[in-house]
Motif scaffolding. Structure first.
Motif, short mmCIF file in Angstrom:
data_model
loop_
_atom_site.label_atom_id
_atom_site.label_comp_id
_atom_site.label_asym_id
_atom_site.label_seq_id
_atom_site.Cartn_x
_atom_site.Cartn_y
_atom_site.Cartn_z
N HIS A 79 47.48 -15.91 79.73
CA HIS A 79 48.78 -16.58 79.66
C HIS A 79 49.87 -15.52 79.60
O HIS A 79 49.71 -14.49 78.95
CB HIS A 79 48.88 -17.48 78.42
N VAL A 80 50.98 -15.76 80.28
CA VAL A 80 52.13 -14.87 80.21
C VAL A 80 53.39 -15.73 80.29
O VAL A 80 53.45 -16.69 81.07
CB VAL A 80 52.11 -13.81 81.34
N GLU A 81 54.37 -15.42 79.46
CA GLU A 81 55.64 -16.15 79.50
C GLU A 81 56.75 -15.22 79.05
O GLU A 81 56.53 -14.28 78.28
CB GLU A 81 55.61 -17.39 78.61
N GLN A 82 57.94 -15.47 79.57
CA GLN A 82 59.08 -14.66 79.18
C GLN A 82 59.44 -14.94 77.73
O GLN A 82 59.51 -16.09 77.29
CB GLN A 82 60.28 -14.94 80.08
N LEU A 83 59.63 -13.88 76.98
CA LEU A 83 59.88 -14.00 75.54
C LEU A 83 61.37 -14.01 75.24
O LEU A 83 61.90 -14.96 74.68
CB LEU A 83 59.18 -12.84 74.82
N SER A 84 62.06 -12.93 75.58
CA SER A 84 63.49 -12.83 75.28
C SER A 84 64.05 -11.61 75.99
O SER A 84 63.30 -10.78 76.53
CB SER A 84 63.71 -12.70 73.78
N VAL A 85 65.36 -11.51 75.98
CA VAL A 85 66.05 -10.33 76.50
C VAL A 85 66.59 -9.56 75.31
O VAL A 85 67.26 -10.12 74.44
CB VAL A 85 67.19 -10.71 77.46
N PHE A 86 66.31 -8.25 75.27
CA PHE A 86 66.77 -7.39 74.20
C PHE A 86 67.81 -6.45 74.80
O PHE A 86 67.49 -5.62 75.66
CB PHE A 86 65.60 -6.63 73.59
N SER A 87 69.04 -6.58 74.33
CA SER A 87 70.14 -5.93 75.04
C SER A 87 71.11 -5.18 74.12
O SER A 87 72.23 -4.88 74.54
CB SER A 87 70.93 -6.96 75.85
N ALA A 88 70.71 -4.87 72.89
CA ALA A 88 71.60 -4.10 72.02
C ALA A 88 71.99 -2.79 72.71
O ALA A 88 71.13 -2.10 73.27
CB ALA A 88 70.92 -3.82 70.69
N PRO A 89 73.26 -2.43 72.71
CA PRO A 89 73.68 -1.20 73.42
C PRO A 89 72.96 0.06 72.96
O PRO A 89 72.78 0.99 73.75
CB PRO A 89 75.18 -1.13 73.11
N ASP A 90 72.52 0.11 71.70
CA ASP A 90 71.88 1.31 71.18
C ASP A 90 70.38 1.15 70.98
O ASP A 90 69.78 1.87 70.20
CB ASP A 90 72.54 1.71 69.86
N ARG A 91 69.75 0.21 71.69
CA ARG A 91 68.32 -0.02 71.46
C ARG A 91 67.47 1.15 71.92
O ARG A 91 66.35 1.34 71.43
CB ARG A 91 67.85 -1.32 72.13
N VAL A 92 67.97 1.95 72.87
CA VAL A 92 67.29 3.19 73.27
C VAL A 92 68.35 4.29 73.33
O VAL A 92 69.52 4.02 73.61
CB VAL A 92 66.60 3.05 74.65
N PRO A 93 67.96 5.53 73.05
CA PRO A 93 68.93 6.64 73.16
C PRO A 93 69.25 6.94 74.61
O PRO A 93 68.48 6.62 75.52
CB PRO A 93 68.19 7.80 72.49
N GLY A 94 70.41 7.54 74.83
CA GLY A 94 70.78 7.92 76.18
C GLY A 94 71.35 6.75 76.96
O GLY A 94 72.05 5.90 76.42
N HIS A 95 71.01 6.71 78.26
CA HIS A 95 71.55 5.67 79.12
C HIS A 95 71.08 4.30 78.66
O HIS A 95 69.92 4.10 78.32
CB HIS A 95 71.10 5.91 80.56
N ARG A 96 72.00 3.35 78.65
CA ARG A 96 71.67 2.02 78.15
C ARG A 96 70.60 1.36 79.01
O ARG A 96 70.59 1.47 80.23
CB ARG A 96 72.94 1.15 78.15
N ALA A 97 69.68 0.64 78.33
CA ALA A 97 68.63 -0.09 79.03
C ALA A 97 68.47 -1.47 78.40
O ALA A 97 68.35 -1.60 77.18
CB ALA A 97 67.30 0.65 78.96
N VAL A 98 68.50 -2.48 79.24
CA VAL A 98 68.24 -3.86 78.82
C VAL A 98 66.77 -4.17 79.10
O VAL A 98 66.25 -3.83 80.16
CB VAL A 98 69.15 -4.84 79.59
N ALA A 99 66.11 -4.80 78.13
CA ALA A 99 64.69 -5.11 78.29
C ALA A 99 64.45 -6.60 78.35
O ALA A 99 64.93 -7.35 77.49
CB ALA A 99 63.88 -4.51 77.14
N THR A 100 63.73 -7.05 79.37
CA THR A 100 63.20 -8.40 79.40
C THR A 100 61.76 -8.32 78.90
O THR A 100 60.93 -7.63 79.49
CB THR A 100 63.21 -9.00 80.82
N ALA A 101 61.51 -8.98 77.76
CA ALA A 101 60.20 -8.89 77.13
C ALA A 101 59.38 -10.14 77.40
O ALA A 101 59.92 -11.25 77.51
CB ALA A 101 60.35 -8.68 75.63
N PHE A 102 58.07 -9.94 77.50
CA PHE A 102 57.13 -11.03 77.76
C PHE A 102 56.08 -11.09 76.66
O PHE A 102 55.75 -10.08 76.03
CB PHE A 102 56.42 -10.81 79.10
#
Length: 237
Positions: A79-102
């Motif tokens: 089974h696989v389903e989309q969980l949420s989008v994690f988009s805090a500006p500082d969630r990773v160092p350096g260039h901003r990255a938005v994550a779609t999590a499953f």
């Protein structure tokens, strides 16, 4: 007036888009998550969820399935389903990255071959994780726990056939508390989610009645009781 860190990050251009998977499996009485150990900074030696950058020629689900197959040999999730989008500006160092999590699930009797830098870890005792991946893991478990209450998603954690005792162990591991086998069988049978196979397991060395084998009626996700909620047992005294 000086710019804020958030503004500075935004000035670097559009955010990158990555996909990540909280792949969960019930094993030996506990719920485990699949993680790989980073070899390069940032967060060198910390453990991370599998995934990577979204390619221009794929949608997010195609991307995560491809990356799981390529990187950790998980070719077929139950089974696989989309969980949420994690988009805090500082969630990773350096260039901003938005994550779609499953949320991804693997049956308890399946043990995918994984690279040397990848391993299953108990969700309730994770190693030091990279970025916000522990938060994503907890979100994946919370989604699974909620859906165990009102859907038949247990089919994705269980083998094709199982005893009620085995199923109780799977539900207890996923929910994080002990579930009564008789109550679980009654609830799932009443909802039409569980069916007897007509077969039994061999009797144990102490004899007794051979345990009956069951299966999930529908090996695909469906809502079985939209208002149901499993709750941990309450203490006495």
């Amino acid at each position: 007036m000086p710019h804020s860190n958030t503004a500075d990050r935004a000035d670097k251009g559009d955010a990158a888009h990555e996909v990540l998977a909280g792949v969960l499996r019930a094993h030996e009485g506990r719920l485990h998550v699949l993680l790989w150990q980073r070899a390069q900074p940032p967060h060198e030696h910390r453990w991370a969820l599998p995934g990577g950058r979204l390619r221009a020629d794929e949608d997010v689900e195609t991307s995560i399935r491809r990356q799981l197959a390529e990187k950790v040999d998980v070719h077929k999730l139950s089974h696989v389903e989309q969980l949420s989008v994690f988009s805090a500006p500082d969630r990773v160092p350096g260039h901003r990255a938005v994550a779609t999590a499953f949320l991804g699930l693997v049956p308890s009797d399946v043990d995918p071959e994984v690279p040397a830098d990848t391993a299953w870890h108990p969700v309730d005792e994770p190693p030091a994780t990279a970025f916000d991946h522990e938060r994503i893991t907890h979100a994946a478990r919370a989604r699974l726990s909620a859906k165990l209450s009102y859907t038949n998603i247990g089919f994705a954690l269980a083998p094709a056939e199982f005893t009620i005792s085995e199923l109780r162990g799977i539900y207890s591991a996923a929910l994080g508390y002990e579930v009564a086998a008789t109550n679980l069988q009654r609830v799932l049978t009443r909802r039409g989610a569980l069916s007897p196979t007509g077969r039994t397991m061999p009797a144990g060395p102490s004899g007794g009645r051979p345990p009956a084998l069951f299966r999930f009626t529908n090996p695909g996700l469906e809502v079985t009781d939209p208002f149901a909620v499993f709750r941990p047992p309450t203490g006495r005294g």
